[in-house]
Design a protein around this motif. Structure first.
Motif, mmCIF file in Angstrom:
data_model
loop_
_atom_site.group_PDB
_atom_site.id
_atom_site.type_symbol
_atom_site.label_atom_id
_atom_site.label_comp_id
_atom_site.label_asym_id
_atom_site.label_seq_id
_atom_site.Cartn_x
_atom_site.Cartn_y
_atom_site.Cartn_z
ATOM 1 N N TYR A 178 1.269 -0.754 -5.052
ATOM 2 C CA TYR A 178 1.522 -1.532 -6.157
ATOM 3 C C TYR A 178 3.070 -0.999 -6.845
ATOM 4 O O TYR A 178 3.855 -2.139 -6.946
ATOM 5 C CB TYR A 178 0.436 -1.594 -7.069
ATOM 6 N N TRP A 179 3.245 0.190 -7.057
ATOM 7 C CA TRP A 179 4.351 0.555 -7.917
ATOM 8 C C TRP A 179 5.557 0.096 -6.928
ATOM 9 O O TRP A 179 6.734 -0.113 -7.457
ATOM 10 C CB TRP A 179 4.111 1.849 -8.264
ATOM 11 N N LEU A 180 5.510 0.414 -5.815
ATOM 12 C CA LEU A 180 6.703 0.369 -4.742
ATOM 13 C C LEU A 180 7.155 -1.231 -4.861
ATOM 14 O O LEU A 180 8.553 -1.463 -5.169
ATOM 15 C CB LEU A 180 6.322 0.620 -3.553
ATOM 16 N N GLU A 181 6.244 -2.098 -4.751
ATOM 17 C CA GLU A 181 6.805 -3.326 -4.655
ATOM 18 C C GLU A 181 7.146 -4.076 -5.993
ATOM 19 O O GLU A 181 7.910 -4.919 -6.104
ATOM 20 C CB GLU A 181 5.598 -4.299 -3.846
ATOM 21 N N TYR A 182 6.444 -3.433 -6.916
ATOM 22 C CA TYR A 182 6.779 -4.102 -8.287
ATOM 23 C C TYR A 182 8.061 -3.918 -8.831
ATOM 24 O O TYR A 182 8.730 -4.390 -9.703
ATOM 25 C CB TYR A 182 5.636 -3.402 -9.278
ATOM 26 N N GLN A 183 8.835 -2.816 -8.098
ATOM 27 C CA GLN A 183 9.971 -2.282 -8.535
ATOM 28 C C GLN A 183 11.248 -3.301 -8.356
ATOM 29 O O GLN A 183 12.416 -3.441 -9.086
ATOM 30 C CB GLN A 183 10.687 -1.173 -8.031
ATOM 31 N N GLY A 184 10.816 -4.603 -7.572
ATOM 32 C CA GLY A 184 11.748 -5.659 -7.618
ATOM 33 C C GLY A 184 12.366 -6.005 -5.992
ATOM 34 O O GLY A 184 11.982 -5.233 -5.297
ATOM 35 N N ARG A 185 13.612 -6.784 -6.067
ATOM 36 C CA ARG A 185 14.173 -7.216 -4.612
ATOM 37 C C ARG A 185 14.996 -6.208 -4.310
ATOM 38 O O ARG A 185 16.030 -5.680 -4.930
ATOM 39 C CB ARG A 185 14.631 -8.640 -5.018
ATOM 40 N N LEU A 186 14.726 -6.065 -2.885
ATOM 41 C CA LEU A 186 16.080 -5.176 -2.329
ATOM 42 C C LEU A 186 17.267 -5.803 -2.457
ATOM 43 O O LEU A 186 17.297 -7.160 -2.113
ATOM 44 C CB LEU A 186 15.558 -4.811 -0.907
ATOM 45 N N THR A 187 18.458 -5.305 -2.500
ATOM 46 C CA THR A 187 19.793 -5.941 -2.760
ATOM 47 C C THR A 187 21.018 -5.601 -1.944
ATOM 48 O O THR A 187 21.672 -6.461 -1.820
ATOM 49 C CB THR A 187 20.282 -5.658 -4.116
ATOM 50 N N HIS A 188 20.824 -4.318 -1.081
ATOM 51 C CA HIS A 188 21.791 -4.208 -0.321
ATOM 52 C C HIS A 188 21.531 -3.332 1.032
ATOM 53 O O HIS A 188 20.126 -2.825 1.127
ATOM 54 C CB HIS A 188 22.769 -3.042 -0.965
ATOM 55 N N PRO A 189 21.958 -3.474 2.098
ATOM 56 C CA PRO A 189 21.607 -3.001 3.234
ATOM 57 C C PRO A 189 21.849 -1.596 3.066
ATOM 58 O O PRO A 189 22.639 -0.867 2.438
ATOM 59 C CB PRO A 189 22.517 -3.425 4.687
ATOM 60 N N LEU A 190 20.712 -0.598 3.580
ATOM 61 C CA LEU A 190 20.504 0.837 3.257
ATOM 62 C C LEU A 190 20.255 1.562 4.706
ATOM 63 O O LEU A 190 19.540 1.309 5.581
ATOM 64 C CB LEU A 190 19.447 0.721 2.350
ATOM 65 N N ARG A 191 20.966 2.999 4.432
ATOM 66 C CA ARG A 191 20.509 3.700 5.714
ATOM 67 C C ARG A 191 20.075 5.105 5.208
ATOM 68 O O ARG A 191 20.314 5.571 4.077
ATOM 69 C CB ARG A 191 21.979 4.000 6.359
ATOM 70 N N TYR A 192 19.000 5.664 5.891
ATOM 71 C CA TYR A 192 18.371 6.921 5.437
ATOM 72 C C TYR A 192 19.064 8.072 6.000
ATOM 73 O O TYR A 192 19.803 8.038 7.029
ATOM 74 C CB TYR A 192 17.090 6.949 6.073
ATOM 75 N N ASP A 193 19.550 8.765 4.782
ATOM 76 C CA ASP A 193 20.226 9.910 5.015
ATOM 77 C C ASP A 193 19.272 11.352 4.909
ATOM 78 O O ASP A 193 18.825 11.487 3.968
ATOM 79 C CB ASP A 193 21.244 10.178 3.979
ATOM 80 N N LEU B 173 10.701 -3.339 -1.457
ATOM 81 C CA LEU B 173 10.508 -2.070 -0.875
ATOM 82 C C LEU B 173 8.852 -1.993 -0.884
ATOM 83 O O LEU B 173 8.213 -2.448 -1.400
ATOM 84 C CB LEU B 173 10.644 -1.175 -2.137
ATOM 85 N N ASN B 174 8.612 -1.320 0.457
ATOM 86 C CA ASN B 174 6.969 -1.346 0.638
ATOM 87 C C ASN B 174 6.717 0.234 1.630
ATOM 88 O O ASN B 174 7.875 0.800 1.792
ATOM 89 C CB ASN B 174 6.555 -2.341 1.453
ATOM 90 N N ARG B 175 5.603 0.567 1.882
ATOM 91 C CA ARG B 175 5.227 1.822 2.392
ATOM 92 C C ARG B 175 6.062 1.908 3.365
ATOM 93 O O ARG B 175 6.580 3.365 3.972
ATOM 94 C CB ARG B 175 3.760 2.063 2.342
ATOM 95 N N SER B 176 6.379 1.150 4.352
ATOM 96 C CA SER B 176 6.834 1.340 5.582
ATOM 97 C C SER B 176 8.458 1.739 5.717
ATOM 98 O O SER B 176 8.556 2.628 6.821
ATOM 99 C CB SER B 176 6.882 -0.180 6.546
ATOM 100 N N HIS B 177 8.895 1.550 4.525
ATOM 101 C CA HIS B 177 10.382 2.012 4.414
ATOM 102 C C HIS B 177 10.323 3.437 4.453
ATOM 103 O O HIS B 177 11.593 4.034 4.510
ATOM 104 C CB HIS B 177 11.016 1.160 3.406
#
Length: 779
Positions: A103-118, A499-503
């Motif tokens: 719940y907390w993860l999705e509550y943070q709002g909308r994703l805005t930029h393409p992202l790469r995991y470092d 944002l969700n758990r799969s990310h």
């Protein structure tokens, strides 16, 4: 909150004032209240957007308000004013984010930029779209075989996105299409296709206005598709029978307060939504249908003996059976051979209840049978679906007004995605059609469904995982095992709005690609675009986003698919960039390929869209014999896994997983389950009070749930609150995704691979003492 404050009784009806209060909180919490109210008035309206929630069809009448409580929440959740941008990810490592609740993860709002995991810093960092597409292409092109990639699809994707996606993937060279259908209604498609030649429901909205009886089996429309409550209530008002079969008493199947009826709201009144409520055992629905059929057979034989003297009409529709069906004698032999003792024991209903249900079915000339995942998430689900069909065939209840089969689909375009070719076992006609139109060799080998995809990743036979929407890591069974499988990948890609758990369950490389939501204006090179969806009733209509995109860096799902395809395949088999500049070009390709979509763009000019013809609804049976088939299946013996029983294990309870009222699939809009009286908490298990004490506990105790299976793996979720609830003896219920870790990956339906999430054998163990607040209560 103390445990007592989390659990409160709720005596109100479904919808009504409770729904209005909940929607108001959702609007205010979105931080876009005024804009979102304007958007809501365009939900399910001509020139507006299709609700991003469930797949229930639209009523034909016009009206200012054509959305329900959960539809409003879906819009507000998507149209949040909060942003999850690169600065957010600079503050939070993946490890830190993983400690938060879903719940907390999705509550943070909308994703805005393409992202790469470092991986060196354990943070997501901003990337460009071109860099993301290049990375995807590099991984895909380096595979030894296209079958080393898995391409998942959520039921939210539009027809246009789904068609482009399957075209890209098949041109790449695989049929690996794990999708959300694998986890919900696969049994409906398999069972119906074998029996009547088509895997979709045979009814339209207007049939509900003509039915003499509506059977609602294994579903909870009050939470999962609330707009269904209105036709149920109207059916009761005009004197039709609405017969519910569900282990739990669900408020939406008892009474409904219509938010658009002023007098009813002012008087705080409500109207019933059912005329009879039966509570079968989990997994016992096939036995219920067999019991009804056995009573019909008894009455048919008695009627034949009495007909000469009393003029009694036959119970069976012999004219329909003779002209339109095959296999009756074999089926009736199986019915004859099924003992009443077996039927009563497995169904969980008394003989009197079964007889009453059979009488209600017999007395109705036109019957609709509706069902959902309470039917399809069992080992014997295909046989259960076919037993429902057998019952309808006995009385000619397919292919006439006011009667038919209605598998009520979940997400808004889950049915359309399958129509567009998202199918790991594609029909030959589709592959032939694609080959003719696009002139490339289309792979013929069946691909991976969801369970097989997880196993392929687990065994490192699959190296790339791309998800078009959804929350794969949480929606799937055996969660720790699934998470480990995803981490084996060289690349994981998630196309998402929030944002969700799969990310947070990453491969060695990982991308988050932010996409437009259904509510947002989709502006492409040649102007604003609309997308189409197909609802439960096979109605196809167009949807136009109304809101300014949350970020200028968002791309539409079709544009993202085209970007991946162009980077990987070049301009093969189509000019991807040119095609997505105007979605009418995608629809022309669909019209060239998929039956029923001829003149696709012209048909969409009708305000209500158009209906995809269903041969079975016209009594045209696309089966091998050209007739609908009675399917004889032996009633299962023991429903608990044989391996568990052989080990000497006896479950304390049989558990079903389910949604709360503030939830849609794995998306949690809040932490309340108003109708069941749970507030601010999700780690709960609903158990009959007598069972709680039989097992040596008291209501309010904390317990661990331990799944019983025969593979030696430990499956446990901890620190759940025992809630005394009106469940049938021996049965329990709890929310997913919290209890998905208990569902063994190898526990799935015969011939479907659908997880058996509605039948999990468990034991209860006392939880270790802890002063920690339950994680699901933390916001």
């Amino acid at each position: 909150m103390s445990d007592n404050e989390h659990i409160k009784s709720y005596d109100g009806p479904a919808a009504g004032w409770g729904a209005l209060k909940s929607v108001t909180r959702s609007w205010l919490g979105s931080e876009n209240a005024v804009r979102n109210i304007r958007a809501m008035l365009k939900t399910n309206q001509n020139t507006g957007f299709d609700c991003p929630g469930c797949a229930w069809g639209e009523s034909p009448e016009s009206g200012l308000v054509k959305f329900c409580e959960n539809g409003a929440k879906a819009v507000n959740w998507e149209a949040s004013g909060r942003s999850v941008d690169p600065a957010f990810f600079a503050r939070h490592s993946v490890s830190d984010l993983a400690r938060h609740t879903d719940y907390w993860l999705e509550y943070q709002g909308r994703l805005t930029h393409p992202l790469r995991y470092d991986a060196t810093t354990d943070h997501y960092v901003e990337t460009t779209w071109d860099e993301a597409f290049t990375l995807i292409a590099r991984h895909l092109q380096s595979l030894e075989s296209p079958d080393q990639a898995e391409f998942y699809t959520s039921g939210r994707a539009s027809n246009e996105a789904a068609f482009l996606y399957q075209l890209f993937v098949r041109a790449f060279g695989t049929n690996n299409f794990p999708d959300c259908s694998n986890m919900c209604h696969e049994a409906s498609g398999v069972g119906m296709t074998e029996s009547i030649g088509v895997g979709k429901g045979t009814v339209v909205f207007e049939d509900f206005e003509q039915a003499d009886a509506i059977f609602v089996i294994g579903q909870n429309p009050g939470t999962n598709h609330p707009r269904m409550l209105e036709p149920l209530r109207e059916a009761v008002e005009r004197g039709a029978q609405v017969v519910c079969l569900n282990p739990l008493k669900e408020r939406g199947l008892e009474r409904f307060q219509h938010p658009q009826h002023p007098f009813e709201m002012l008087s705080n009144g409500s109207e019933p939504t059912s005329t009879a409520y039966f509570r079968p055992a989990l997994g016992g629905d096939m036995a219920v249908m067999r019991g009804i059929a056995k009573f019909l057979l008894t009455w048919e034989r008695e009627g034949k003996r009495e007909a000469k003297d009393q003029g009694q009409p036959p119970v069976f529709d012999h004219e329909f059976i003779s002209e339109h069906t095959s296999g009756l004698d074999e089926y009736l032999s199986v019915v004859d051979a099924t003992s009443w003792e077996h039927i009563v024991e497995q169904s969980g209903l008394s003989l009197d209840d079964l007889e009453l249900a059979a009488q209600m079915y017999r007395r109705a000339e036109r019957v609709i049978m509706c069902w959902a995942m309470g039917i399809t998430q069992h080992r014997h689900s295909v046989a259960t679906v076919q037993e429902i069909i057998n019952l309808q065939l006995l009385r000619g209840n397919i292919g006439k007004p006011g009667a038919g089969l209605c598998p009520v689909r979940g997400h808004s375009n889950v049915q359309g995605d399958r129509t567009m070719g998202i199918d790991e076992q594609p029909p030959e006609w589709l592959l032939d059609s694609l080959e003719r139109r696009f002139r490339f060799y289309v792979p013929r080998l069946h691909g991976h469904n969801t369970v097989l995809a997880i196993k392929a990743m687990e065994e490192k036979r699959a190296k790339v995982f791309i998800a078009l929407g959804g929350n794969f890591a949480q929606a799937t069974p055996d969660s720790p095992r699934t998470h480990d499988a995803l981490r084996n990948c060289d690349l994981t890609v998630n196309i998402a709005t929030k944002l969700n758990r799969s990310h947070l369950v990453t491969g060695r490389d990982s991308l988050i690609l932010p996409c437009l939501g259904r509510t947002e204006i989709d502006l492409q090179a040649e102007g604003p675009q609309g997308v189409t969806v197909e609802d439960t009733f096979s109605m196809v209509h167009i949807s136009y986003g109304q809101l300014k995109p949350r970020s200028p860096h968002l791309r539409s799902e079709p544009a993202i698919i085209a970007g991946m395809a162009r980077a990987t395949l070049g301009n093969h088999p189509i000019d991807w960039e040119h095609t997505v500049a105007d979605y009418s070009r995608i629809r022309d390709l669909i019209a060239d390929t998929i039956p029923g979509f001829e003149r696709f763009n012209d048909k969409l000019k009708h305000p209500e869209g158009f209906h995809l013809a269903n041969p079975a609804a016209q009594r045209l049976w696309e089966t091998g014999s050209g007739k609908a088939r009675f399917t004889p299946s032996v009633l299962p013996g023991e429903l608990v896994n044989e391996g568990v029983l052989q080990q000497g294990e006896k479950p304390d309870l049989i558990l079903q997983t389910m949604r709360s009222h503030d939830q849609y699939n794995t998306t949690l809009y809040g932490l309340d389950d108003r109708y069941r009286g749970v507030f601010g908490l999700r780690d709960v298990i609903f158990v009959n009070a007598d069972d709680i004490r039989r097992l040596g506990f008291e209501p309010g105790d904390k317990v661990d749930l331990v799944s019983l299976w025969d593979d030696g793996r430990k499956r446990r979720v901890s620190d759940f609150l025992l809630v005394a609830y009106d469940t049938p003896p021996g049965q329990a219920a709890a929310y997913y995704p919290e209890t998905n870790p208990l569902v063994p990956l190898d526990s799935y339906g015969d011939r479907t691979f659908t997880p058996t999430s509605k039948f999990i054998a468990i034991k209860l163990e006392r939880a270790a003492p802890s002063n920690l607040i339950p994680t699901s209560a933390v916001c």
